[in-house]
Write an enzyme that holds these catalytic residues in place. Structure first.
Site, PDB file in Angstrom:
ATOM      1  NE  ARG A  44      90.975  29.268  41.841  1.00 19.21           N
ATOM      2  CZ  ARG A  44      90.216  30.097  41.141  1.00 19.21           C
ATOM      3  NH1 ARG A  44      90.638  31.319  40.835  1.00 19.21           N
ATOM      4  NH2 ARG A  44      89.022  29.742  40.697  1.00 19.21           N
ATOM      5  N   GLY A  45      92.047  27.709  38.876  1.00 18.24           N
ATOM      6  CA  GLY A  45      91.209  28.233  37.793  1.00 18.24           C
ATOM      7  C   GLY A  45      91.700  27.622  36.479  1.00 18.24           C
ATOM      8  CB  ALA A  46      89.921  25.639  33.902  1.00 16.17           C
ATOM      9  NE  ARG A  87      93.212  21.348  41.337  1.00 15.66           N
ATOM     10  CZ  ARG A  87      92.328  22.338  41.493  1.00 15.66           C
ATOM     11  NH1 ARG A  87      92.640  23.572  41.134  1.00 15.66           N
ATOM     12  NH2 ARG A  87      91.133  22.082  42.000  1.00 15.66           N
ATOM     13  CD  GLN A 192      87.778  27.804  45.263  1.00 14.93           C
ATOM     14  OE1 GLN A 192      86.888  27.700  46.095  1.00 14.93           O
ATOM     15  NE2 GLN A 192      88.415  26.755  44.781  1.00 14.93           N
ATOM     16  CG  ASP A 233      87.262  23.515  36.430  1.00 18.57           C
ATOM     17  OD1 ASP A 233      86.246  24.038  36.923  1.00 18.57           O
ATOM     18  OD2 ASP A 233      88.423  23.831  36.724  1.00 18.57           O
ATOM     19  CG  ASN A 243      82.429  25.482  36.994  1.00 12.90           C
ATOM     20  OD1 ASN A 243      83.629  25.731  36.829  1.00 12.90           O
ATOM     21  ND2 ASN A 243      81.614  26.352  37.554  1.00 12.90           N
ATOM     22  CE  LYS A 244      86.035  24.656  42.720  1.00 10.78           C
ATOM     23  NZ  LYS A 244      86.977  23.583  43.107  1.00 10.78           N
TER      24      LYS A 244
HETATM   25  O1  MRU Z   1      89.440  24.325  42.179  1.00 13.21           O
HETATM   26  P1  MRU Z   1      89.556  25.572  41.361  1.00 13.21           P
HETATM   27  O2  MRU Z   1      89.550  26.831  42.161  1.00 13.21           O
HETATM   28  O3  MRU Z   1      90.720  25.500  40.378  1.00 13.21           O
HETATM   29  O4  MRU Z   1      88.229  25.563  40.486  1.00 13.21           O
HETATM   30  C1  MRU Z   1      87.955  26.644  39.662  1.00 13.21           C
HETATM   31  C2  MRU Z   1      86.647  26.554  38.987  1.00 13.21           C
HETATM   32  O5  MRU Z   1      85.921  25.603  39.119  1.00 13.21           O
HETATM   33  C3  MRU Z   1      86.305  27.646  38.012  1.00 13.21           C
HETATM   34  O6  MRU Z   1      84.929  27.893  38.005  1.00 13.21           O
HETATM   35  C4  MRU Z   1      86.731  27.203  36.608  1.00 13.21           C
HETATM   36  O7  MRU Z   1      88.067  26.786  36.619  1.00 13.21           O
HETATM   37  C5  MRU Z   1      86.540  28.250  35.598  1.00 13.21           C
HETATM   38  S1  MRU Z   1      87.753  29.509  35.743  1.00 13.21           S
HETATM   39  C6  MRU Z   1      87.632  30.577  34.455  1.00 13.21           C
END
Ligand code: MRU
Length: 340
Positions: A44-46, A87, A192, A233, A243-244
């Protein structure tokens, strides 16, 4: 720490669903396994999602070495469709796939086509590490000694190939000798922040405290936060930051308290095409809200909402930190930065 590696056709990566209890690497042997790991939040994480997508395409090409271009290309498009359905919100996934397909279409050479595609994919992944390093250097200029920085979710090495975005800035500022400290939000529902950011900050030796998401207003009111840095994201040409979930709340509170709110993201996180009303905000299983780590916390029969991301308007964003420099969240500034 390198979060993802390519080993002769196998994608080796940290299973993030097990952290912080266990730091374990998993081996994914084909694109279907990569997609399953993406859907299951093991990856996970963009930026990392983008890297994994590129490596899924590399796996397809790797198995077709020596085969005609048309055959490889049609299999690549098939994998692209599969991967793009993993996703919906992090644009890095779509940007990575489209980049590889564009390069594949541009191919004019005597080299084996499949090997060329594998090299394009591995180059994309390698670039992510360098991009984050540069982003950290630009971002660290905004950090003053003794700054107390609030971050949300996990935008560290675990969310990227290496270094991280928001945590990359923090890492660089520390390496420059700035004695900063961090407040990390736990980031419900999947934690997270508590599981991954706390794990990374501990390993980095950065002084930090964990807070629940609902404490953000109070810690700002008490004057305990000098700056906010989060990842993203997807960033639109209008400057809207996706973002999250919870990021928007933090940005509103930062605005209310006069605290700079920075977004750290590579240019692979920008989406200049999609209008705001066409962005898909991922809706995840309500169970993630109704349970914590598999333990039910709400009475049976209760329903829940579970949007995984939110949208922060540009007027709440002090600046966006990228590997190409720091930019205001304004359409003309964003376009000219990306054109560099
Ligand atoms: O659902 P996730 O854990 O993939 O979401 C991650 C986030 O929202 C992060 O803040 C974002 O991807 C930036 S990561 C450098």
């Amino acid at each position: 720490m390198r979060t993802i590696r390519w080993e002769n056709g196998v994608v080796v990566t940290v299973d993030q669903s097990l952290l912080p209890r266990r730091l374990a690497f998993i081996s994914l042997r084909n694109p279907r396994q990569v997609v399953k790991a993406l859907k299951g939040m093991k990856i996970r994480g963009a930026p990392l999602i983008g890297a994994a997508a590129a490596l899924a395409l590399a796996q397809t090409a790797y198995k077709l070495k020596g085969k005609p271009k048309e055959k490889v290309l049609s299999e690549l498009y098939r994998t692209a469709r599969l991967v793009k359905a993993a996703r919906p919100t992090a644009v890095n996934l779509f940007n990575a796939v489209d980049y590889v397909l564009r390069k594949a279409e541009e191919y004019h050479s005597d080299r084996d086509f499949a090997q060329y595609v594998v090299d394009v994919c591995l180059g994309f992944v390698e670039a992510d590490a360098e991009i984050n390093r540069m982003l950290g250097i630009h971002g660290a200029k905004l950090i003053s000694p003794k700054d107390r920085i609030l971050t949300h979710c996990n935008a560290g090495a675990l969310a990227t190939v290496e270094y991280g975005t928001a945590l990359g800035v923090i890492r660089e500022a520390r390496e420059q000798g700035k004695s900063i400290s961090v407040l990390a939000t736990e980031t419900r529902p999947l934690l997270q922040g508590a599981r991954l950011t706390a794990f990374e900050l501990k390993r980095m030796g950065v002084p930090f405290k964990l807070i629940t998401d609902s404490m953000v207003g109070y810690v700002m009111y008490k004057g305990l936060v000098d700056k906010v840095i989060v990842g993203a994201d997807r960033i639109l040409s209008s400057g809207h930051v996706i973002n999250k979930i919870g990021t928007y709340t933090i940005a509103v509170l930062a605005g209310r308290h006069g605290i700079p709110f920075y977004v750290a993201a590579p240019t692979t996180t920008f989406d200049l095409e999609t209008p705001l009303d066409r962005v898909i905000i991922e809706e995840r299983d309500a169970k993630e809200v109704l349970e914590v780590q598999g333990i039910r916390i709400a009475p049976r029969g209760v329903e829940a909402l579970n949007p995984a991301f939110d949208i922060t308007p540009p007027e709440l964003v002090s600046a966006i930190i990228t590997e190409k420099g720091v930019v205001k969240a304004k359409p003309d500034r964003i376009r000219s930065l990306l054109a560099r």
